[in-house]
Design an enzyme around this catalytic site. Structure first.
Site, PDB file in Angstrom:
ATOM      1  N   GLY A   1       0.874  -1.162   0.000  1.00  0.00           N
ATOM      2  CA  GLY A   1       0.000   0.000   0.000  1.00  0.00           C
ATOM      3  C   GLY A   1       0.907   1.205   0.000  1.00  0.00           C
ATOM      4  N   GLU A   2       0.433   2.315   0.539  1.00  0.00           N
ATOM      5  CA  GLU A   2       1.304   3.476   0.664  1.00  0.00           C
ATOM      6  C   GLU A   2       1.804   3.556   2.102  1.00  0.00           C
ATOM      7  OE1 GLU A   2       2.536   4.418  -2.611  1.00  0.00           O
ATOM      8  OE2 GLU A   2       3.073   5.743  -0.940  1.00  0.00           O
TER       9      GLU A   2
ATOM     10  N   CYS B   1       6.314  -5.208   0.886  1.00  0.00           N
ATOM     11  CA  CYS B   1       6.539  -3.900   0.251  1.00  0.00           C
ATOM     12  C   CYS B   1       6.389  -2.742   1.245  1.00  0.00           C
ATOM     13  CB  CYS B   1       5.616  -3.741  -0.962  1.00  0.00           C
ATOM     14  SG  CYS B   1       6.123  -2.391  -2.046  1.00  0.00           S
TER      15      CYS B   1
ATOM     16  N   ARG C   1      13.194   4.072  -0.225  1.00  0.00           N
ATOM     17  CA  ARG C   1      11.884   4.009  -0.902  1.00  0.00           C
ATOM     18  C   ARG C   1      12.012   4.344  -2.382  1.00  0.00           C
ATOM     19  NH1 ARG C   1       7.556   7.572   1.326  1.00  0.00           N
ATOM     20  NH2 ARG C   1       6.406   6.469  -0.270  1.00  0.00           N
TER      21      ARG C   1
ATOM     22  N   ARG D   1       6.773  -0.395  -7.496  1.00  0.00           N
ATOM     23  CA  ARG D   1       7.369   0.762  -6.822  1.00  0.00           C
ATOM     24  C   ARG D   1       8.045   0.295  -5.528  1.00  0.00           C
ATOM     25  NH1 ARG D   1       5.611   6.203  -7.464  1.00  0.00           N
ATOM     26  NH2 ARG D   1       5.504   6.298  -5.220  1.00  0.00           N
TER      27      ARG D   1
ATOM     28  N   HIS E   1       5.424  -8.846  -3.895  1.00  0.00           N
ATOM     29  CA  HIS E   1       4.033  -9.121  -3.528  1.00  0.00           C
ATOM     30  C   HIS E   1       3.607 -10.542  -3.868  1.00  0.00           C
ATOM     31  CE1 HIS E   1       3.088  -4.884  -2.743  1.00  0.00           C
ATOM     32  NE2 HIS E   1       3.835  -4.598  -3.803  1.00  0.00           N
TER      33      HIS E   1
ATOM     34  N   GLU F   1       1.197 -12.026  -2.740  1.00  0.00           N
ATOM     35  CA  GLU F   1      -0.275 -12.071  -2.739  1.00  0.00           C
ATOM     36  C   GLU F   1      -0.855 -11.775  -4.119  1.00  0.00           C
ATOM     37  OE1 GLU F   1       1.613  -9.732  -1.504  1.00  0.00           O
ATOM     38  OE2 GLU F   1       0.730  -7.730  -1.775  1.00  0.00           O
TER      39      GLU F   1
END
Lengths: 186, 293
Positions: free
Chosen positions: A39-40, A71, A98, A125, A160, A162
Site C-alpha cells: 500500500g502506501e 513492500c 523508498r 514501486r 508481492h 499475494e
C-alpha cells in the site's frame, strides 16, 4: 487499513486459515499473526499512529507475535528509512530506500530463487533494502538486492506474493505462526 | 526468464496498492505536500481543479509538464495526471515525464469524438471514468487498469457518483442471472468481449480496482461511497476549496479507511469549517459525465 489486504485475505483463506482485517488496536488481540500489506507506507503509517494501532503492534511484537510485511509493510517495519521521518514501527534492523528502482514505469516482474527453487515475484514501486544488521537472514535475492528477509519472528518481502498464485511465502509465514493457527491481516 | 516491465499485472497491481485510500487533486507542489502529509495514497497533478474548470470555461487540456514534474519532485507517493479523452499525444508526453498513472478524463475537453486512447500501447497504466458496467468494460478492453465512477466533477454534489456506483453494482449483479445466450447478447450490445463479460459474471466484480470520483466533498461522502462498495476515493475540488484543507484531507482519509466507524467519522469531522459550496446538478450548463461513451 489501506492497501491490498484483500489479496492477502484471499490467499490465507485458500490455505484454510481464518483471517480478519486489522484496523484498530482492539483487533490485534484477535490474531496470532499479522500481515502488513502492500500500500502506501506514508498513509498506513499515519493511520496507525492516529489510532494507536502502531503501539499495540509493538507490544505484540515484543511478546513474539509473528509479523510479515510486504513492500510498504517492510518500509513500516524498518528502523531506518533513507531521507524520511515518516511514522513507522521501527522493529526490524534494516535500512530501506523508498522508490529506489524508480516510479511505476520501473516496476517489474522477475524470477528469484527461494529455497532453491524458482519463485515468480512482482515488484511494484518497491523499496530496496540498503543495509541489514547481524541477526537478519536473507532468504532470497533479486540480482544483488535482498528481497526476502527474516529476523526472528519478522518476515519481510519487498515483492508481492499475494498478487501471484504461488502461496509458498504465505505457507512459510504460517509455519512461523503455526502454534496457534487463527487469523491475521491488516 | 528476464525481468518484465509494464505487464497488466504490474499496471493493475499498483491500483490494488491504492485501495482503501484517497487520491487528491492538487494544483501546486505545496498542495501536493499537504495532501501527502494528510495521508493521501496518491495525488492528481492539475492546473485547475474541476470546479474552476467549470467556472472559467474554455478548453481544458493536459497540465503543463513543468508543473507536473515539480509536483513529482515534491512528494514520494504516486503522481497521476490527466489527459483529454482520445488525446494519445498528451498521454505520450505524460508517459515521457514518468507519471505513475494517467487519467483519461472527461473533466478535460475531449479531443476525439469517436475513439478513446488505445491504452494497451502504453507502458504507463490508465484509469478511466465510467457511469455503468458497459462503459467500464469498454475502457478495460481498451487497456484501462483501473476504473472510477464519473460522478459529476467540480460540483461537490455526491448524487451522481452514488448513481453510477449503484448502477455498476446492479449491472454486475444482473449478469449473474443471465444464461450464456443473454451474456453473449449483452456483450454484443455493449460492444465488449464476451470473455470479459463472462469473467465479471462469475467473479461478481470488475476485474480491476474501482474507485469513486466526482462530487465527493466530506468525510461522510467518502464513507457513503465506501459502504456502497467502491475500493477507494478520488477527491477533487472538495479539499482545497474547503476552508481548512489539511484538516478536511485528514478527515476524509480517516473516513475512507474506517468507513463503517461512524463515531470515528463524527470525531474526525469536528471543527472542519465550511465544505466547498457545491452545485445543484439540474442547474448545470455542462454535464461532464456525458463526455466519453
Amino acid at each position: 487499513m489501506q492497501g491490498d489486504f484483500r489479496e492477502h485475505l484471499i490467499v490465507l483463506r485458500k490455505l484454510g486459515v481464518s483471517a480478519i482485517e486489522v484496523k484498530s488496536p482492539e483487533d490485534m488481540s484477535k490474531v496470532d499473526g499479522l500481515i502488513i500489506p502492500g500500500g502506501e507506507s506514508t498513509t498506513i503509517g499515519k493511520l496507525m499512529s492516529r489510532n494507536g494501532l502502531d503501539r499495540e503492534i509493538k507490544v505484540k511484537h515484543s511478546q513474539g507475535i509473528p509479523i510479515y510485511g510486504t513492500c510498504a509493510g517492510v518500509i513500516l517495519m524498518a528502523k531506518e528509512i533513507e531521507g524520511s521521518k515518516q511514522p513507522r514501527l521501527a522493529i526490524a534492523d534494516i535500512s530501506v530506500a523508498r522508490n529506489a528502482y524508480g516510479g511505476q514505469l520501473d516496476s517489474f516482474e522477475a524470477d528469484i530463487l527461494f529455497q532453491k527453487s524458482k519463485l515468480h515475484s512482482v515488484f511494484i514501486r518497491a523499496p530496496i533494502i540498503s543495509r541489514t544488521s547481524k541477526g537478519v537472514e536473507v532468504l532470497a535475492y533479486h540480482k544483488k538486492n535482498p528481497v526476502l528477509l527474516r529476523q526472528g519472528n519478522l518476515l519481510m518481502s519487498t515483492f508481492h506474493p499475494e498478487l501471484t498464485q504461488d502461496a509458498r511465502i504465505h505457507k512459510y509465514f504460517l509455519g512461523m505462526c503455526s502454534k496457534r493457527m487463527k487469523g491475521k491481516i491488516h | 526468464m528476464p525481468d518484465k516491465k509494464s505487464t497488466p499485472r504490474l499496471k493493475q497491481g499498483l491500483a490494488e496498492m491504492l485501495k482503501g485510500g484517497v487520491i487528491m487533486d492538487v494544483v501546486t507542489a505545496e498542495q501536493a505536500r499537504i495532501a501527502e502529509k494528510a495521508g493521501a495514497v496518491a495525488v492528481m497533478a492539475l492546473e485547475r481543479v474541476p470546479s474552476d474548470i467549470r467556472k472559467e470555461g474554455g478548453v481544458a487540456r493536459m497540465s503543463n509538464p513543468g508543473l507536473i514534474s515539480s509536483i513529482m519532485k515534491a512528494v514520494t507517493i504516486p503522481v497521476m495526471a490527466k489527459c483529454r479523452i482520445g488525446h494519445f499525444a498528451e498521454a505520450q508526453v505524460l508517459e515521457a515525464i514518468g507519471v505513475d498513472y494517467i487519467d483519461e478524463s472527461e473533466v478535460l475537453t475531449p479531443a476525439d469524438d469517436k475513439f478513446h486512447i488505445d491504452k494497451r500501447n502504453f507502458k504507463v497504466p490508465f484509469v478511466c471514468g465510467a457511469t455503468n458496467l458497459g462503459e467500464a468494460l469498454r475502457r478495460i478492453s481498451e487497456g484501462a487498469s483501473m476504473i472510477r465512477t464519473k460522478g459529476e466533477a467540480g460540483t461537490g454534489n455526491v448524487v451522481e457518483a452514488v448513481k453510477h456506483m449503484r448502477r455498476m453494482m446492479q449491472d454486475i449483479a444482473s449478469l449473474r442471472k443471465m444464461d450464456s445466450k443473454q451474456l453473449s447478447f449483452y456483450a454484443k450490445q455493449e460492444r465488449v468481449p464476451l470473455e470479459l463479460v463472462r469473467k465479471v459474471a462469475s467473479m461478481q466484480k470488475l476485474p480491476v480496482v474501482n474507485f469513486a470520483a466526482g462530487g465527493i466533498a466530506t468525510p461522510a461522502d467518502a464513507s457513503l461511497m465506501m459502504q456502497l462498495g467502491c475500493d477507494g476515493i478520488f477527491v477533487g475540488s472538495g479539499i482545497f476549496k474547503s476552508s481548512s484543507p489539511l484538516k478536511t484531507a485528514m478527515a476524509i482519509v480517516q473516513a475512507t479507511t474506517h468507513y463503517s466507524d461512524a463515531k470515528l467519522i463524527a470525531k474526525a469531522s469536528e471543527g472542519l469549517g465550511k465544505a466547498m459550496k457545491g452545485l445543484e446538478i439540474s442547474k448545470l450548463e455542462t454535464r461532464l459525465q456525458h463526455r466519453g461513451w
